[in-house]
Design an enzyme around this catalytic site. Structure first.
Site, short mmCIF file in Angstrom:
data_model
loop_
_atom_site.label_atom_id
_atom_site.label_comp_id
_atom_site.label_asym_id
_atom_site.label_seq_id
_atom_site.Cartn_x
_atom_site.Cartn_y
_atom_site.Cartn_z
N PHE A 156 -24.38 -22.47 4.27
CA PHE A 156 -24.91 -23.61 4.36
C PHE A 156 -24.44 -24.51 5.66
CE2 PHE A 156 -21.24 -24.85 1.78
CZ PHE A 156 -20.86 -26.04 2.49
N THR A 157 -23.32 -24.10 6.12
CA THR A 157 -22.45 -25.03 7.06
C THR A 157 -23.36 -24.85 8.34
OG1 THR A 157 -20.99 -23.16 7.74
CG2 THR A 157 -20.27 -24.77 6.10
#
Length: 164
Positions: A89-90
């Protein structure tokens, strides 16, 4: 949807062992590949199945290996190589304001997990179940990568018109 694709000679993914103290750092290997691709996959909150299919097609069909006579001629399937797909998700970390990343563009975790699992199932359907390895969604992971080249490709489906 965003993906960072790296051509690798090998990759080993480990997670913290279950049933040990919080301060323990002991890791266990849960996925390992030899030659192939590691694909770091970020899912945007507005991503659709069309985004996923585009990314899957690119990961499986990008010609990132040389043939005896031609450069950039073979893909992961041609060579019967493996893929390690890691949810990350980063990749949607926004750093425009301040120094702390903002991840509001990433799909909410419960929804992302369902979508990620569907993506993994489609990878296995389009290629070979035994050749698709995964990380552990939502967990801290330690990944040892031996890059090949290095060759790194970045794809963002939001930069491409997918009939939206």
């Amino acid at each position: 949807m965003r993906v960072v694709i790296q051509r690798v000679k090998g990759a080993i993914l480990s997670v913290r062992k279950e049933n040990i103290g919080e301060n323990e750092k002991e890791l266990e290997i849960i996925s390992e590949i030899k030659n192939g691709l590691i694909c770091f996959l970020g899912i945007h909150k507005n991503d659709t199945w069309e985004d996923a299919l585009y990314i899957i097609r690119k990961c499986l069909n990008l010609r990132l290996w040389n043939n005896d006579n031609k450069t950039w001629d073979k893909n992961v399937k041609d060579l019967n190589y493996e893929l390690l797909i890691v949810s990350q998700f980063t990749l949607f970390g926004n750093t425009k304001k301040g120094n702390k990343p903002d991840f509001h563009l990433a799909k909410e975790p419960n929804e992302a997990l369902i979508f990620y699992n569907k993506i993994i199932d489609e990878f296995k359907k389009q290629y070979n179940d035994d050749k698709i390895k995964i990380g552990k969604f939502g967990n801290y992971m330690n990944i040892d990568v031996t890059n090949d080249g290095p060759v790194t490709i970045y794809i963002d489906t939001h930069d491409i018109n997918l009939n939206k």
